[in-house]
Scaffold this active site. Sequence first.
Site, mmCIF file in Angstrom:
data_model
loop_
_atom_site.group_PDB
_atom_site.id
_atom_site.type_symbol
_atom_site.label_atom_id
_atom_site.label_comp_id
_atom_site.label_asym_id
_atom_site.label_seq_id
_atom_site.Cartn_x
_atom_site.Cartn_y
_atom_site.Cartn_z
ATOM 1 N N CYS A 84 -17.558 44.746 26.038
ATOM 2 C CA CYS A 84 -18.479 43.871 25.350
ATOM 3 C C CYS A 84 -18.854 42.722 26.275
ATOM 4 C CB CYS A 84 -17.864 43.353 24.051
ATOM 5 S SG CYS A 84 -16.354 42.433 24.304
ATOM 6 N N SER A 123 -1.623 59.998 29.544
ATOM 7 C CA SER A 123 -2.440 59.183 28.649
ATOM 8 C C SER A 123 -2.291 57.756 29.103
ATOM 9 C CB SER A 123 -1.967 59.312 27.197
ATOM 10 O OG SER A 123 -2.534 60.435 26.581
ATOM 11 N N GLU A 173 -12.523 42.252 27.632
ATOM 12 C CA GLU A 173 -13.846 42.710 27.172
ATOM 13 C C GLU A 173 -13.766 44.055 26.442
ATOM 14 O OE1 GLU A 173 -13.005 42.011 30.257
ATOM 15 O OE2 GLU A 173 -13.968 40.092 30.678
#
Lengths: 145, 145
Positions: free
Chosen positions: A113, A85, A92
């Site tokens: 983003c 994991s 961002e």
Amino acid sequence: METELQAVETAETGDYPVVENDKDYFVEKDGQRFAGMHLLVELWDAENLDDPKAIENILNKAAVAAKATVLHSYMHHFSPYSGVSGIVVLAESHISIHTWPERSFAAIDIFMCGECDPNDSLPVIREGFKPGKIKVDEYRRGIVS
Amino acid sequence: METELQAVETAETGDYPVVENDKDYFVEKDGQRFAGMHLLVELWDAENLDDPKAIENILNKAAVAAKATVLHSYMHHFSPYSGVSGIVVLAESHISIHTWPERSFAAIDIFMCGECDPNDSLPVIREGFKPGKIKVDEYRRGIVS
């Protein structure tokens, strides 16, 4: 443009300094204003799924390929199934991965983003994990109009 | 049940010990076998979005509410817009959050494999962030049948 006005009003209260940099504003594309693009990516028949160092390198390269800035990276190696994991936190947003080497399967998500496009990370993902099959679903997060 | 056979065969090669614990196996629900449940959660008109410590506490409580195990937690506080990016890595996958306090908006994703149900985290999310509006989309990751 109600959302831009809202940001300017808050800045004028003096709660935080007004800056020219608008990286944290929502983006506009095809007439829609939203927070960012989120890809849910699934790899099947993939390689390198049990090697945390290789995975960390691939995800960091994938971030850079989309012109994103890496802030923090963490990999956890499980046993007995050797799955990994991992998360890479970006200026961002983030890239995450969870692998099931015993099934040659990995679930990745890439959320970016601002002006970064997570699709630009996909060639590095393909090159690094060499999936026999890849499934990509794209979601716009935080749609306001 | 081809997927179960595959796992047993790998175990018999001696690459890793056979264990009773099947937490890393795919789950089966409603006749479908898959890796885990992934919720994309959006909060609007929400509170506590500029406080990394509060956010970390809420996400850790949300993980525990779904009987998940927290492995690692990291919060980044941005400026000048006071947004927070945070990630909680779980034994069962992860919870991430990205906040835009100036818009009272947060994008969360909760991915849990195994027997954990990410829907069990939602009451803690609602209590912690008090969203005026919440949008939850649910995806099954790694569907094999």
